[in-house]
Design an enzyme around this catalytic site. Structure first.
Site, mmCIF file in Angstrom:
data_model
loop_
_atom_site.group_PDB
_atom_site.id
_atom_site.type_symbol
_atom_site.label_atom_id
_atom_site.label_comp_id
_atom_site.label_asym_id
_atom_site.label_seq_id
_atom_site.Cartn_x
_atom_site.Cartn_y
_atom_site.Cartn_z
ATOM 1 N N TYR A 33 0.971 -1.106 0.227
ATOM 2 C CA TYR A 33 0.010 0.050 0.000
ATOM 3 C C TYR A 33 0.925 1.228 0.104
ATOM 4 O O TYR A 33 1.994 1.156 0.127
ATOM 5 C CB TYR A 33 -0.882 -0.087 1.215
ATOM 6 C CG TYR A 33 -0.235 0.365 2.409
ATOM 7 C CD1 TYR A 33 -0.456 1.660 3.121
ATOM 8 C CD2 TYR A 33 0.438 -0.635 3.179
ATOM 9 C CE1 TYR A 33 -0.065 1.818 4.367
ATOM 10 C CE2 TYR A 33 0.906 -0.164 4.300
ATOM 11 C CZ TYR A 33 0.572 1.052 4.882
ATOM 12 O OH TYR A 33 1.425 1.354 6.331
ATOM 13 N N LYS A 150 6.615 -1.966 1.945
ATOM 14 C CA LYS A 150 5.426 -1.462 2.471
ATOM 15 C C LYS A 150 4.176 -2.418 2.266
ATOM 16 O O LYS A 150 2.984 -2.202 1.438
ATOM 17 C CB LYS A 150 5.152 -0.181 1.933
ATOM 18 C CG LYS A 150 4.085 0.774 2.905
ATOM 19 C CD LYS A 150 4.220 2.288 2.378
ATOM 20 C CE LYS A 150 3.187 2.925 3.270
ATOM 21 N NZ LYS A 150 3.564 3.145 4.775
ATOM 22 N N GLU A 182 12.377 2.289 14.277
ATOM 23 C CA GLU A 182 11.354 3.180 13.697
ATOM 24 C C GLU A 182 10.208 3.529 14.722
ATOM 25 O O GLU A 182 9.679 2.520 15.448
ATOM 26 C CB GLU A 182 11.086 2.883 12.280
ATOM 27 C CG GLU A 182 10.393 1.877 11.878
ATOM 28 C CD GLU A 182 10.292 1.296 10.768
ATOM 29 O OE1 GLU A 182 10.177 2.166 9.904
ATOM 30 O OE2 GLU A 182 9.969 0.016 10.301
ATOM 31 N N LEU A 206 11.385 0.985 7.027
ATOM 32 C CA LEU A 206 10.830 1.375 5.859
ATOM 33 C C LEU A 206 11.501 2.591 5.284
ATOM 34 O O LEU A 206 11.871 3.341 5.828
ATOM 35 C CB LEU A 206 9.269 1.765 6.121
ATOM 36 C CG LEU A 206 8.340 2.363 4.915
ATOM 37 C CD1 LEU A 206 7.969 1.308 4.042
ATOM 38 C CD2 LEU A 206 7.222 3.141 5.079
#
Length: 286
Positions: A33, A150, A182, A206
């Protein structure tokens, strides 16, 4: 008001949108996504999202069903049909419906499923939270090892958000072997003096579109960028800290695990970086 959503080439009322129960995105979280912000009716950093989408699909051996120009046309149509001024567009591409459930990937003849919808967020860039900062907790990072893709596998990040909510704070930072990886839906940074420190790109985090822009703008503003690991304890001793994402942009972090970061209020560097980011992104929006 009923939204218009996009499903496999059709623009439909959200109440009429349907996807097969055999779709691998539903059964296997076999999909990726992107979320693109909209400010003033224009798309923010859209090309960056297209590049990352193509990379995510390639890493999973999935076919990219549209060209960049077609993705852009679809996003603009959704913005227009839903009258979005400030908000976001969520795009999801799954491997599709092979006809029955199976762990093995279907062949290339199966058409990917494409779904997209808008979320109106009036005043998205004027989020009052930016003036006071957010508070975070640290939690173990037990996600799979390909966080650079992702994917729609978001259960543990969702659990992390709920852990933060239960603790009475705003978000959580993942920690692996003592080092921050993260946030649950964002990249994490600390600031020491004029030096911005953030984890380097790898399969551990990411590859944030906002991250790339923020680091570029920081370097152009003569701020020093250091890509390396940092610990929870180092973060607690930092002058400032922040997160970045497509929807939060640049957001100050003022507390970690109950410990005040810096003065416990947004400092000088992070608000300035947010200001630069929003100014430059508005100029480049399409």
């Amino acid at each position: 008001m009923t939204r218009t959503v996009y499903v496999n080439g059709d623009y439909l009322p959200e109440t009429e949108a349907k996807v097969s129960v055999f779709d691998r995105g539903f059964l296997m979280a076999d999909g990726v996504y992107e979320v693109t912000s909209v400010l003033g009716g224009k798309l923010i950093d859209f090309q960056g999202h297209c590049v990352r989408l193509a990379r995510s699909l390639s890493e999973l051996d999935m076919t990219n069903p549209m060209t960049d120009a077609e993705w852009l046309a679809m996003h603009r149509e959704l913005v227009a049909q839903n009258g979005i001024q400030d908000g976001m567009i969520y795009l999801q591409v799954t491997r599709g419906n092979p006809g029955d459930r199976d762990f093995a990937f279907p062949g290339p003849d199966v058409t990917p499923t494409v779904v997209a919808f808008t979320q109106a967020k009036p005043g998205l860039a004027e989020n009052p939270q930016a003036a006071i900062g957010i508070r975070v907790i640290s939690i173990p990072d037990i996600r799979w090892g390909r966080r650079d893709i992702k994917t729609v596998q978001l259960l543990y990040p969702s659990m992390g958000k709920m852990m933060a909510k239960k603790a009475g704070v705003d978000d959580a930072w993942f920690v692996e072997e003592g080092h921050v990886t993260e946030g649950t839906s964002n990249n994490a940074y600390i600031v020491k003096g004029n030096r911005i420190i953030t984890r380097p790109l790898s399969s551990d985090i990411l590859h944030g579109i906002t991250r790339a822009a923020v680091l570029r703008f920081a370097a152009e503003a003569q701020m020093v960028v250091e890509e390396r690991l940092f610990t929870v304890e180092e973060a607690k001793q930092a002058d400032e800290a922040f997160i970045s994402s497509a929807s939060a942009f640049v957001m100050p972090v003022v507390e970690l695990d109950g410990a005040q970061i810096g003065t416990g209020k947004p400092g000088k560097l992070v608000p300035r970086l947010r200001e630069i980011y929003l100014e430059e992104m508005r100029k480049a929006a399409i």
